[in-house]
Design a protein around this motif. Structure first.
Motif, PDB file in Angstrom:
ATOM      1  N   THR A   7       8.402   3.971  -9.769  1.00 21.47           N
ATOM      2  CA  THR A   7       8.187   5.309  -9.225  1.00 21.47           C
ATOM      3  C   THR A   7       6.700   5.647  -9.181  1.00 21.47           C
ATOM      4  OG1 THR A   7      10.322   6.006 -10.110  1.00 21.47           O
ATOM      5  CG2 THR A   7       8.774   7.746  -9.487  1.00 21.47           C
ATOM      6  N   LEU A   8       5.987   5.374 -10.257  1.00 16.68           N
ATOM      7  CA  LEU A   8       4.545   5.658 -10.297  1.00 16.68           C
ATOM      8  C   LEU A   8       3.776   4.791  -9.311  1.00 16.68           C
ATOM      9  CD1 LEU A   8       3.954   6.139 -14.110  1.00 16.68           C
ATOM     10  CD2 LEU A   8       4.046   7.896 -12.334  1.00 16.68           C
ATOM     11  N   HIS A   9       4.194   3.545  -9.156  1.00 14.43           N
ATOM     12  CA  HIS A   9       3.528   2.649  -8.209  1.00 14.43           C
ATOM     13  C   HIS A   9       3.747   3.138  -6.769  1.00 14.43           C
ATOM     14  CE1 HIS A   9       1.867  -0.984  -6.539  1.00 14.43           C
ATOM     15  NE2 HIS A   9       2.954  -1.120  -5.795  1.00 14.43           N
ATOM     16  N   SER A  32       1.627   6.328  -6.232  1.00 13.69           N
ATOM     17  CA  SER A  32       0.191   6.052  -6.062  1.00 13.69           C
ATOM     18  C   SER A  32      -0.095   5.398  -4.710  1.00 13.69           C
ATOM     19  CB  SER A  32      -0.329   5.176  -7.197  1.00 13.69           C
ATOM     20  OG  SER A  32       0.241   3.893  -7.120  1.00 13.69           O
ATOM     21  N   ALA A  33       0.794   4.548  -4.246  1.00 13.32           N
ATOM     22  CA  ALA A  33       0.609   3.936  -2.929  1.00 13.32           C
ATOM     23  C   ALA A  33       0.726   4.978  -1.824  1.00 13.32           C
ATOM     24  CB  ALA A  33       1.629   2.829  -2.725  1.00 13.32           C
ATOM     25  N   THR A  34       1.654   5.906  -1.994  1.00  9.86           N
ATOM     26  CA  THR A  34       1.814   6.974  -1.009  1.00  9.86           C
ATOM     27  C   THR A  34       0.581   7.864  -0.973  1.00  9.86           C
ATOM     28  OG1 THR A  34       4.188   6.949  -1.391  1.00  9.86           O
ATOM     29  CG2 THR A  34       3.284   8.891  -0.293  1.00  9.86           C
ATOM     30  N   ASP A  75      -6.230   7.982   2.710  1.00  7.30           N
ATOM     31  CA  ASP A  75      -6.932   7.147   3.692  1.00  7.30           C
ATOM     32  C   ASP A  75      -6.773   7.698   5.103  1.00  7.30           C
ATOM     33  OD1 ASP A  75      -8.491   4.916   4.447  1.00  7.30           O
ATOM     34  OD2 ASP A  75      -6.663   3.878   5.097  1.00  7.30           O
ATOM     35  N   THR A  76      -5.573   8.129   5.452  1.00  4.70           N
ATOM     36  CA  THR A  76      -5.379   8.691   6.794  1.00  4.70           C
ATOM     37  C   THR A  76      -6.081  10.035   6.935  1.00  4.70           C
ATOM     38  OG1 THR A  76      -3.268   9.657   6.123  1.00  4.70           O
ATOM     39  CG2 THR A  76      -3.192   7.537   7.235  1.00  4.70           C
TER      40      THR A  76
END
Length: 66
Positions: free
Chosen positions: A7-9, A12-14, A20-21
């Motif tokens: 869930t944390l990974h 953080s990716a989201t 970035d966008t």
């Protein structure tokens, strides 16, 4: 524990993708440097014309002062 890590990974990716966008989407906002230089040169030329006109007017009126 694996569920928490996953869930944390994913979170953080989201967030990284969102940041970035958001950073690249607004990159072309504002005036470019060349545009700013053109405006500065144009306003400087306009100020020179106004100064010359005022100086010419005053120079023609000075002989009439008694």
């Amino acid at each position: 524990m694996t569920y928490l890590y996953a869930t944390l990974h994913t979170l953080s990716a989201t967030w990284a993708t969102w940041a970035d966008t958001a950073r690249t989407r607004h990159r072309d906002r504002g005036a470019s440097t060349l545009e700013t230089v053109f405006w500065a040169v144009g306003l400087l030329a306009l100020a020179g014309v106004v100064y010359a006109a005022i100086q010419a007017y005053i120079t023609t009126k000075i002989p009439n002062i008694r």
